[in-house]
Design an enzyme around this catalytic site. Structure first.
Site, PDB file in Angstrom:
ATOM      1  CD  GLN A  15      -3.023  -0.681   0.049  1.00 57.28           C
ATOM      2  OE1 GLN A  15      -3.573   0.416  -0.006  1.00 57.28           O
ATOM      3  NE2 GLN A  15      -3.218  -1.613  -0.856  1.00 57.28           N
ATOM      4  N   GLY A  17      -5.511   2.888   9.583  1.00 62.77           N
ATOM      5  CA  GLY A  17      -5.487   2.833   8.125  1.00 62.77           C
ATOM      6  C   GLY A  17      -4.099   3.095   7.562  1.00 62.77           C
ATOM      7  CD  GLU A  61      -7.790   6.993   1.844  1.00 64.13           C
ATOM      8  OE1 GLU A  61      -8.628   7.115   0.952  1.00 64.13           O
ATOM      9  OE2 GLU A  61      -8.013   7.327   3.010  1.00 64.13           O
TER      10      GLU A  61
HETATM   11 MO1  MOS Z   1     -11.185   5.953  -0.857  1.00 61.02          MO
HETATM   12  S1  MOS Z   1     -10.887   7.659  -1.931  1.00 61.02           S
HETATM   13  O1  MOS Z   1     -12.298   6.391   0.314  1.00 61.02           O
HETATM   14  O2  MOS Z   1     -11.504   4.736  -1.940  1.00 61.02           O
END
Ligand code: MOS
Length: 729
Positions: free
Chosen positions: A621, A685, A688
């Site tokens: 990721q 997470g 991102e």
């Molecule tokens: Mo993400 S932009 O919440 O897939």
């Protein structure tokens, strides 16, 4: 039996650190990997059903009032079965809003808007007919320029603390610069595809979606039926990055046409339609103001953003989400303005907000460090807040200092003035930036079954969009139940299964993982009860229970399979403590003095995301995020024609995402952390975080290399060359 947990405070149980199986966190290969690399994992567009026919969407060629379609001619074409001109949504829905997007209502509000669906026996016939269909439009003048558009200031996104103007007037050093980022596309590799089939009143949709429980509701609403009559299947999804959070026209079109024709209908978007008909990341204008004292302590932070969206859409790129808590400063001002434009709908694209907001803020921080004559790492370390700068609440955990320090050390960070290193035609320089990203928990449910033979099954409508969900849910169950991973099967992507969080906002792994954890905890309690011991004293390993020098196979404890459910939901935890993830990016670039070309030579990132569930998939990721950073910094830009707004470079040949040759060695280090405030598995997470600010390390490295400061992304050779010519003239 169901085990439920509402997360209202710290989750201090460390049982996952003491389990005997020892598989959680390990770099387990994806269980779905062999299926994918041998072509046996069926993606939506590959679904083949008996009597299936094909639909092709038709785009609005200009903005205006829809004025009839030339359907007669098309209906007479070979193989054509239907031409649908009503009922299609104007644009994709946002994921967690269980509301279908507005319909076309007689208007084409952007070029590319899906306005019709042509269905024929074969894909070729449908494509030919769709291209032939003339869309009647009374043109109107589209609003393309955000500076000439009606705008709104959503109240919840404005901030005003202290007196920024006074701080700017009194500070020893200030910065007031304006930055721009272009429209960006999610550009997932798998195109959006839906295959719809009706069995009486019940609809089954094979789709490519991220959040099935919401997609099911959205689709039901668009069709005017009850969600219980809809089943969505998405076992494998080839990337989403936000564009598959909510249903889009191909799903509604396929369902409507299949109902009308009484045959299964497949609608697969053309690559160009993926760019035009699914949501984009808004272009942004960002004015950033910083005020600091002589020692480099920030006194004021200002971040004004202008973003855009279609009229009537509630989403606006939350550019300043990270600005709320990244650095300390008593005076803070945020102005958030949304321009209403006739361009492709805007929605979440990987790390909505921070991806572009933190990136440009981190460029501003680099500029400010230079003005203060400070090492940019040191400048950031001096401004890490010890509590939430907006409202004073504690951080659940803040690993920014560790990420900066460890990253600098591993990278071999050395602060040098610009234009210090040259190799032939190439200027060499290094840059860095910080990463911050909000962390969320979302309601999620899962079912787990354990058999006396020592096999387990995990079932949930969670999706794996290439992220590794199959791997990590398998690992959590294997760890909790004491089973080798090969004995655990994870079944995903089916709305007939317990509703999960879905994949979005980086909350998928921790939210769905927590539900699996809770279901397994319930199984452990039941096993312990049968042994007459406390669950805390139960050790499970390789299909055996171990207690007080006794090793008992599961088959002697269970006479039938146990099935339990886990259900996690967010409570007050997120309101009491600021929950976020942190990291740091470092880049070395070479900038060609003759051509202005930038080549990234190496990149390194340090990230803290709480408990790491699988070091291989988590690292992947981060690789992805760093590559997005390279693309954002150097090549990615969806260009809108200034006359009618159409997306000019709407394919992967012209929208330049980095290819292998553009990506150097990437080094990723995940810092050990447990965040008690996050959820029962203390994991946060990671999907991102590594895109948030990554591009800034490249932009800052360009400045360190050749002295050119790029404030308008991407840093294409023409812009860099213009800067070089200015310096060298
Ligand atoms: Mo993400 S932009 O919440 O897939």
């Amino acid at each position: 039996m169901k085990r439920h947990a509402k997360i209202d405070g710290p989750q201090t149980d460390r049982r996952l650190d003491g389990m005997a199986q020892g598989v959680l966190g390990q770099p387990l290969d994806r269980p779905d990997g062999p299926l994918k690399v041998t072509g046996r994992a069926t993606y939506a567009a590959e679904v083949r059903l008996d009597r299936m026919v094909h639909g092709v969407l038709v785009r609005a060629p200009r903005v205006g009032t829809l004025n009839g379609f030339d359907t007669e001619r098309v209906r007479g074409m070979a193989g054509v079965l239907a031409v649908l001109t009503e009922g299609l949504p104007r644009n994709s829905a946002q994921g967690a809003i269980a509301k279908s997007p507005p319909g076309n209502e007689g208007k084409a509000q952007y070029v590319g808007q899906p306005v019709a669906l042509v269905v024929a026996e074969t894909l070729e016939q449908a494509t030919h007919a769709a291209w032939t269909l003339e869309v009647g439009i009374m043109p109107s003048i589209p609003v393309i320029n955000p500076h000439a558009a009606p705008t709104e200031f959503p109240e919840k996104k404005q901030r005003d603390l202290g007196d920024l103007e006074a701080a700017m007037a009194e500070a020893a050093a200030t910065l007031d610069e304006t930055y721009h980022t272009p429209t960006l596309s999610s550009a997932p590799m798998e195109p959006h595809a839906s295959i719809a089939e009706w069995d009486g009143e019940r609809l089954t949709l094979h789709g490519a979606y991220q959040m099935l429980k919401f997609n099911r509701k959205q689709l039901a609403e668009a069709l005017g039926i009850d969600p219980s009559a809809v089943r969505v299947l998405a076992p494998y999804v080839g990337g989403g990055f936000g564009s598959k959070l909510g249903i889009s026209a191909e799903a509604v079109g396929a369902a409507l046409a299949a109902r009308m024709l009484g045959r299964p209908v497949s609608v697969v978007m053309h690559r160009r339609q993926v760019f035009e008909m699914t949501t984009r990341r808004s272009q942004t204008q960002q004015r950033i103001r910083l005020a600091a004292d002589v020692d480099g302590h920030l006194l004021g932070i200002g971040h004004d953003a202008l973003v855009s969206n279609l009229p009537g859409e509630t989403f606006s790129e939350p550019v300043q989400q990270g600005t709320d808590f990244n650095y300390a400063a008593p005076n803070r001002k945020v102005v958030h303005e949304v321009a209403r434009l006739n361009l492709i709908a805007c929605g979440s694209v990987r790390a909505p907000g921070e991806a572009v907001g933190v990136t440009m803020f981190e460029v501003a921080m680099d500029e400010m460090a230079h003005r203060l004559n400070l090492d940019p790492v040191e400048f950031r370390l001096r401004n890490i807040p010890d509590h939430d700068p907006l409202d004073g609440k504690p951080f659940s955990s803040n690993m920014l200092a560790q990420a900066l320090t460890e990253g600098a050390q591993r990278f071999g960070w050395r602060h040098q003035p610009p234009r210090s290193r040259r190799e032939g035609e190439w200027w060499i320089g290094t840059g860095m930036s910080a990463a911050v990203r909000v962390n969320m928990l979302t309601e999620s449910e899962a079912r787990v079954t354990l058999t006396p033979e020592g096999r387990a099954k995990v079932e949930t409508d969670m999706t794996d969009i290439g992220t590794g969900t199959y791997a990590i849910l398998t690992q959590i169950a294997a760890e909790m139940l004491g089973l080798p991973v090969a004995q655990v099967e994870t079944v995903l992507g089916d709305t007939d299964l317990p509703p999960a969080s879905g994949s979005g906002g980086s909350f998928g792994a921790a939210s769905s993982g927590s539900s699996v954890y809770l279901a397994c905890l319930e199984i452990r309690s039941q096993i312990a009860a049968r042994l007459g011991i406390a669950e805390e004293d139960l050790t499970l390993k390789d299909g055996h229970a171990i207690h007080a020098n006794r090793t008992i196979p599961l088959s002697q404890i269970l006479d039938a399979p146990i099935t339990t459910e886990g259900h996690v939901e967010p409570g007050d935890s997120g309101k009491i403590a600021r929950n976020a993830t942190y990291g740091a990016h470092f880049a070395e670039v070479a900038v060609n003095d003759v051509t202005g070309e930038t080549r990234v030579r190496r990149m390194l990132g340090t990230y803290a995301c709480g408990r790491v569930l699988n070091v291989k998939t988590a690292t992947s990721q981060c690789h992805g995020g760093l590559i997005w950073g390279i693309g954002m910094a150097l090549t990615e830009e969806l260009i809108h024609d200034p006359r009618d707004g159409h997306a000019v470079n709407r394919d992967l040949a012209e929208f330049h995402i980095p290819v292998n040759r553009d990506v150097p060695d990437l080094e990723v280090y995940l810092l050990p952390e447990r965040d008690d405030w996050a959820n029962p598995i203390q994991s946060k997470g990671i999907g991102e975080l590594s895109i948030c600010g990554a591009g800034a390390s490249v932009i800052n490295a360009i400045h360190a290399a050749c002295g050119v400061r790029i404030r308008d992304l991407p840093a294409t050779p023409d812009k860099v060359l213009a800067g070089l010519m200015q310096i060298e003239s």
